[in-house]
Scaffold this active site. Structure first.
Site, mmCIF file in Angstrom:
data_model
loop_
_atom_site.group_PDB
_atom_site.id
_atom_site.type_symbol
_atom_site.label_atom_id
_atom_site.label_comp_id
_atom_site.label_asym_id
_atom_site.label_seq_id
_atom_site.Cartn_x
_atom_site.Cartn_y
_atom_site.Cartn_z
ATOM 1 N N HIS A 74 0.879 -1.173 0.000
ATOM 2 C CA HIS A 74 0.000 0.000 0.000
ATOM 3 C C HIS A 74 0.914 1.220 0.000
ATOM 4 O O HIS A 74 1.988 1.174 0.615
ATOM 5 C CB HIS A 74 -0.841 0.114 1.277
ATOM 6 C CG HIS A 74 -1.731 -1.036 1.587
ATOM 7 N ND1 HIS A 74 -1.297 -2.173 2.194
ATOM 8 C CD2 HIS A 74 -3.058 -1.196 1.407
ATOM 9 C CE1 HIS A 74 -2.308 -2.993 2.382
ATOM 10 N NE2 HIS A 74 -3.400 -2.433 1.903
ATOM 11 N N ASP A 82 2.284 1.959 3.376
ATOM 12 C CA ASP A 82 3.232 1.012 4.006
ATOM 13 C C ASP A 82 4.660 1.446 3.752
ATOM 14 O O ASP A 82 5.535 1.252 4.592
ATOM 15 C CB ASP A 82 3.167 -0.403 3.395
ATOM 16 C CG ASP A 82 1.806 -1.014 3.376
ATOM 17 O OD1 ASP A 82 0.981 -0.638 4.208
ATOM 18 O OD2 ASP A 82 1.570 -1.899 2.513
ATOM 19 N N ASP A 106 -4.558 -13.811 -2.549
ATOM 20 C CA ASP A 106 -3.927 -13.467 -1.281
ATOM 21 C C ASP A 106 -3.923 -14.738 -0.451
ATOM 22 O O ASP A 106 -4.977 -15.189 0.042
ATOM 23 C CB ASP A 106 -4.680 -12.336 -0.566
ATOM 24 C CG ASP A 106 -4.160 -10.964 -0.974
ATOM 25 O OD1 ASP A 106 -3.312 -10.888 -1.885
ATOM 26 O OD2 ASP A 106 -4.594 -9.960 -0.377
HETATM 27 C C1 XLS Z 1 -7.541 -6.807 4.293
HETATM 28 C C2 XLS Z 1 -7.019 -7.023 2.949
HETATM 29 C C3 XLS Z 1 -5.873 -6.100 2.562
HETATM 30 C C4 XLS Z 1 -5.690 -6.105 1.084
HETATM 31 C C5 XLS Z 1 -4.903 -4.967 0.558
HETATM 32 O O1 XLS Z 1 -8.223 -7.631 4.853
HETATM 33 O O2 XLS Z 1 -6.683 -8.357 2.799
HETATM 34 O O3 XLS Z 1 -4.721 -6.463 3.237
HETATM 35 O O4 XLS Z 1 -5.117 -7.289 0.632
HETATM 36 O O5 XLS Z 1 -5.486 -3.743 0.855
HETATM 37 NI NI NI Z 2 -5.685 -9.189 1.186
#
Ligand code: XLS
Ligand code: NI
Ligand code: NI
Length: 439
Positions: free
Chosen positions: A101, A104, A296
């Protein structure tokens, strides 16, 4: 300067190894289905969890022991050190991608101009580290949820100034993602959702959300950003009714607002389970609708009702996740981003390595199991058999849309005795999956 002294590059040593700093199953160069493991899996480090998270929870303060954060108290100097730490970590782990982000990588300034200047300064360093190491940016994103201005959402805020501010922030985040040659840009819903209809114009908020995404698509064209846009579904957290609840909700949103050709999904394991789905269900839906983008990779705790973002260690789940990814043709722009954090009681620097090793090994096992299931056509042959009635006769007519209710009624009245149902054989299939996992 070396930050992880005494830890050398993590190597594959095989399943007999007792070395905690070695892969037992992830062998990056090994070929699976004709492709290197590392190119199937495309592992990525999440900057926010690995470099920024400090172990705070609603009941306690930071626990993480990060010696590099002690070097200086100046936030910009700290951010610079963290870039070096990040790249040393990725090099040692053999992680070839990362995600971040905007907030970050560089601290937010008092003004947007200052924040952007901070970003430019850090992006210079990231760019040179990327050149030095060959590590690539999987996707970038903007943090539109931490600052209190986003208390009521960003593009779904009732306050138009906040919408405009969010646009200004995303514009910059897209520019730096393009500069770093990112292969994607993610929109996770953040606080795009609501708590109560008593104060919410849901239609306007959702329309505005779509307007915002159209502006992003237009701006990408304007600046020549060719990365893939992703939406990351998530239910329940932080708002009660998140607009991007799950794959199905997001797909229908994208269709309704004519965004389906510009967005794919970034699907997170823990978000799938929070929505009451399995990860393989979420991926299957995306694949069947042509919108699987990226993953993810993490896992939740099914006994807890929030996004615990743990490193994935459940090989049954990684096998079924990889199966759906292989079935969908594998990753194109996407990869497996470890949106995962070590527990707050795993506070030492070594735990960052153990967490990633655990996740990479679990996905390597999952990949190999999935590849064998795919090659042996265990699931596909069973499906073909189970649905074979649609390949001939009346079933074929249904699929080819040649019949309606009247023709079907006539068919049934003539038929009198229906074909028998067949067992679904769920337990047999489940035990075969176990057999493939155990080997
Ligand atoms: C939050 C999300 C976040 C996204 C990116 O729960 O997983 O981390 O992956 O903004
Ligand atoms: Ni995420
Ligand atoms: Ni999450």
């Amino acid at each position: 300067m070396e930050y992880f002294k005494g830890i050398t590059k993590i190597k594959y040593e095989g399943s007999d190894s007792k070395n905690p700093f070695a892969f037992k199953y992830y062998n990056p160069e090994e070929k699976v289905l004709g492709k290197k493991m590392k190119d199937h899996l495309k592992f990525s480090m999440a900057y926010w969890h690995t470099l920024v998270a400090d172990g705070k929870d609603p009941f306690g303060n930071a626990t993480m022991e990060r010696p590099w954060d002690e070097i200086t108290t100046d936030p910009m100097e700290q951010a610079k050190v963290r870039v070096k730490v990040a790249f040393e970590f990725m090099e040692k782990m053999g992680l070839e991608y990362f995600c971040f982000h905007d907030r970050d990588i560089a601290p937010e300034g008092k003004t947007i101009e200052q924040s952007n200047k901070n970003l430019d300064e850090i992006v210079d360093i990231i760019e040179s580290e990327m050149k030095r190491t060959g590590i690539k940016l999987l996707w970038g994103t903007a943090n539109l949820f931490s600052n209190k201005r986003f208390v009521n959402g960003a593009s779904t805020s009732p306050n138009a100034d906040i919408f405009a501010f969010a646009a200004t922030q995303v514009k910059k985040a897209m520019e730096i993602t393009k500069r770093l040659d990112g292969s994607g840009f993610t929109f996770w819903g953040g606080r795009e959702g609501y708590e109560t209809l008593l104060n919410t114009d849901m239609k306007l908020e959702q329309d505005n959300f779509a307007r915002f995404l159209h502006m992003a698509v237009d701006y990408a064209k304007e600046i020549g950003f060719e990365g893939q846009f992703y939406i990351e579904p998530k239910p329940k957290e932080p708002t009660k009714h998140q607009y991007d609840f799950d794959s199905a909700t997001v797909i229908s949103f994208l269709r309704k607002y004519d965004l389906i050709n510009d967005f794919k999904l970034n699907i997170e394991t823990n978000h799938a389970t929070l929505a009451g789905h399995t990860m393989n269900h979420e991926i299957r839906l995306a694949v069947d609708n042509g919108v699987l983008g990226s993953v993810d990779a993490n896992q939740g705790d099914l006994l807890l009702g929030w996004d615990t973002d743990q490193f994935p260690t459940n090989i049954h789940d990684t096998a079924l996740t990889m199966y759906e990814i292989i079935r969908g043709g594998g990753f194109n722009t996407g990869g497996l981003n470890f949106d995962a954090k070590v527990r707050r009681s795993s506070f030492s620097v070594e735990d960052l390595f153990y967490g990633h090793i655990a996740g990479m090994d679990a996905y390597a096992v999952g990949l190999k199991v999935a590849a064998r299931l795919w090659e042996d056509r265990v699931i596909e042959d069973n499906l073909a058999k189970r649905y074979s009635s649609y390949k001939k006769g009346i079933g074929k007519d249904i699929v080819e849309e040649k019949v309606g209710f009247k023709e079907l009624e006539k068919y049934i009245l003539n038929k009198k005795v229906l074909d028998l149902n067949e067992s679904g054989r769920q337990e047999l299939l489940e035990s075969i999956i176990n057999q493939y996992i155990i080997g």
